[in-house]
Scaffold this motif. Structure first.
Motif, short mmCIF file in Angstrom:
data_model
loop_
_atom_site.label_atom_id
_atom_site.label_comp_id
_atom_site.label_asym_id
_atom_site.label_seq_id
_atom_site.Cartn_x
_atom_site.Cartn_y
_atom_site.Cartn_z
N ASN A 5 77.81 64.36 45.65
CA ASN A 5 77.45 63.35 45.84
C ASN A 5 76.60 62.84 44.74
OD1 ASN A 5 78.98 62.88 47.85
ND2 ASN A 5 77.43 64.32 49.54
N PHE A 6 76.35 62.01 44.12
CA PHE A 6 75.44 61.70 43.96
C PHE A 6 74.21 60.14 44.16
CE2 PHE A 6 78.22 63.21 40.04
CZ PHE A 6 77.86 64.10 40.04
N ASP A 7 73.04 60.07 44.59
CA ASP A 7 72.50 59.30 44.77
C ASP A 7 72.88 58.21 43.86
OD1 ASP A 7 70.21 58.86 42.83
OD2 ASP A 7 70.48 60.74 43.24
N PRO A 8 71.97 57.20 44.59
CA PRO A 8 72.17 55.24 43.54
C PRO A 8 72.19 55.76 42.66
CG PRO A 8 72.13 54.51 45.95
CD PRO A 8 71.99 56.22 45.62
N ASP A 9 70.67 55.83 42.48
CA ASP A 9 69.88 55.95 41.13
C ASP A 9 70.14 56.46 40.28
OD1 ASP A 9 68.10 54.36 41.94
OD2 ASP A 9 66.03 56.12 42.37
N THR A 10 70.90 57.97 40.56
CA THR A 10 71.49 58.76 39.10
C THR A 10 73.27 58.52 38.81
OG1 THR A 10 70.89 60.84 40.37
CG2 THR A 10 72.67 61.00 38.74
N LYS A 11 73.55 57.70 40.21
CA LYS A 11 75.31 56.63 39.34
C LYS A 11 74.40 55.55 38.15
CE LYS A 11 77.22 57.09 43.39
NZ LYS A 11 77.60 56.62 45.13
N VAL A 12 73.26 54.81 38.51
CA VAL A 12 72.94 53.68 37.64
C VAL A 12 72.99 54.23 36.98
CG1 VAL A 12 71.52 51.98 37.30
CG2 VAL A 12 72.21 52.31 39.36
N GLY A 18 77.24 55.46 29.82
CA GLY A 18 78.38 54.91 29.39
C GLY A 18 78.21 53.84 28.50
N LEU A 19 77.08 52.94 29.43
CA LEU A 19 77.55 51.53 28.97
C LEU A 19 76.75 51.48 27.28
CD1 LEU A 19 76.93 49.29 31.88
CD2 LEU A 19 78.69 49.73 29.83
N LEU A 38 86.60 57.83 38.14
CA LEU A 38 85.47 57.61 38.91
C LEU A 38 84.28 57.39 38.64
CD1 LEU A 38 83.80 58.24 41.73
CD2 LEU A 38 83.07 60.47 40.70
N TYR A 39 83.60 57.26 36.90
CA TYR A 39 83.28 56.70 36.03
C TYR A 39 83.24 55.02 36.15
CZ TYR A 39 80.39 54.62 32.84
OH TYR A 39 79.52 53.65 31.58
N TYR A 40 84.47 54.83 36.20
CA TYR A 40 84.81 53.73 35.60
C TYR A 40 84.94 52.66 36.99
CZ TYR A 40 86.32 53.95 30.93
OH TYR A 40 86.72 54.02 29.34
N LYS A 41 84.84 53.14 38.04
CA LYS A 41 84.65 52.83 38.97
C LYS A 41 83.08 52.21 39.75
CE LYS A 41 88.79 54.95 42.33
NZ LYS A 41 89.10 55.87 43.30
N ASP A 44 82.48 49.92 37.83
CA ASP A 44 82.86 47.95 37.83
C ASP A 44 82.24 47.55 38.61
OD1 ASP A 44 85.17 48.47 36.04
OD2 ASP A 44 86.66 48.60 37.61
N LYS A 45 81.82 48.83 39.64
CA LYS A 45 80.63 48.17 40.49
C LYS A 45 78.92 47.52 40.39
CE LYS A 45 82.23 50.96 44.72
NZ LYS A 45 82.41 52.12 45.72
N PHE A 46 78.83 48.83 39.40
CA PHE A 46 77.20 48.00 38.70
C PHE A 46 77.66 46.28 38.43
CE2 PHE A 46 75.21 48.86 35.11
CZ PHE A 46 74.02 48.76 35.69
#
Length: 90
Positions: A5-12, A18-19, A38-41, A44-46
């Protein structure tokens, strides 16, 4: 394989990495041991969240009020017809 599980800050941070384009998406995914899907999901949410940040809450409120006005106009129209029918009946 256990699910991480990654926390939201890590996902961002991962999505932004990547961006930025300094490395490929495949390299970013390998680095964090996630699938490209998973990265692209996450990406897209971001991006959708970013789009929502630029939508004015006033626009949403205006649309809501316009819908309410339309509903009230329909009610007034039906009542006007009923009044005319009652006038003709009496």
């Amino acid at each position: 394989m256990s699910r991480r599980n990654f926390d939201p800050d890590t996902k961002v941070a991962i999505v932004l990495e990547g961006l930025k384009g300094n490395t490929t998406i495949a390299e970013v995914c390998r680095k964090y041991q996630i699938s490209e899907t998973l990265y692209y999901k996450w990406r897209d949410k971001f991006l959708e969240g970013g789009r929502r940040a630029f939508i004015s809450p006033e626009n949403d409120r205006i649309k809501e009020l316009e819908k309410k006005i339309e509903e009230l106009e329909k009610i007034i129209g039906r009542q006007t017809v009923q009044i005319e029918i009652l006038k003709k009946t009496f």
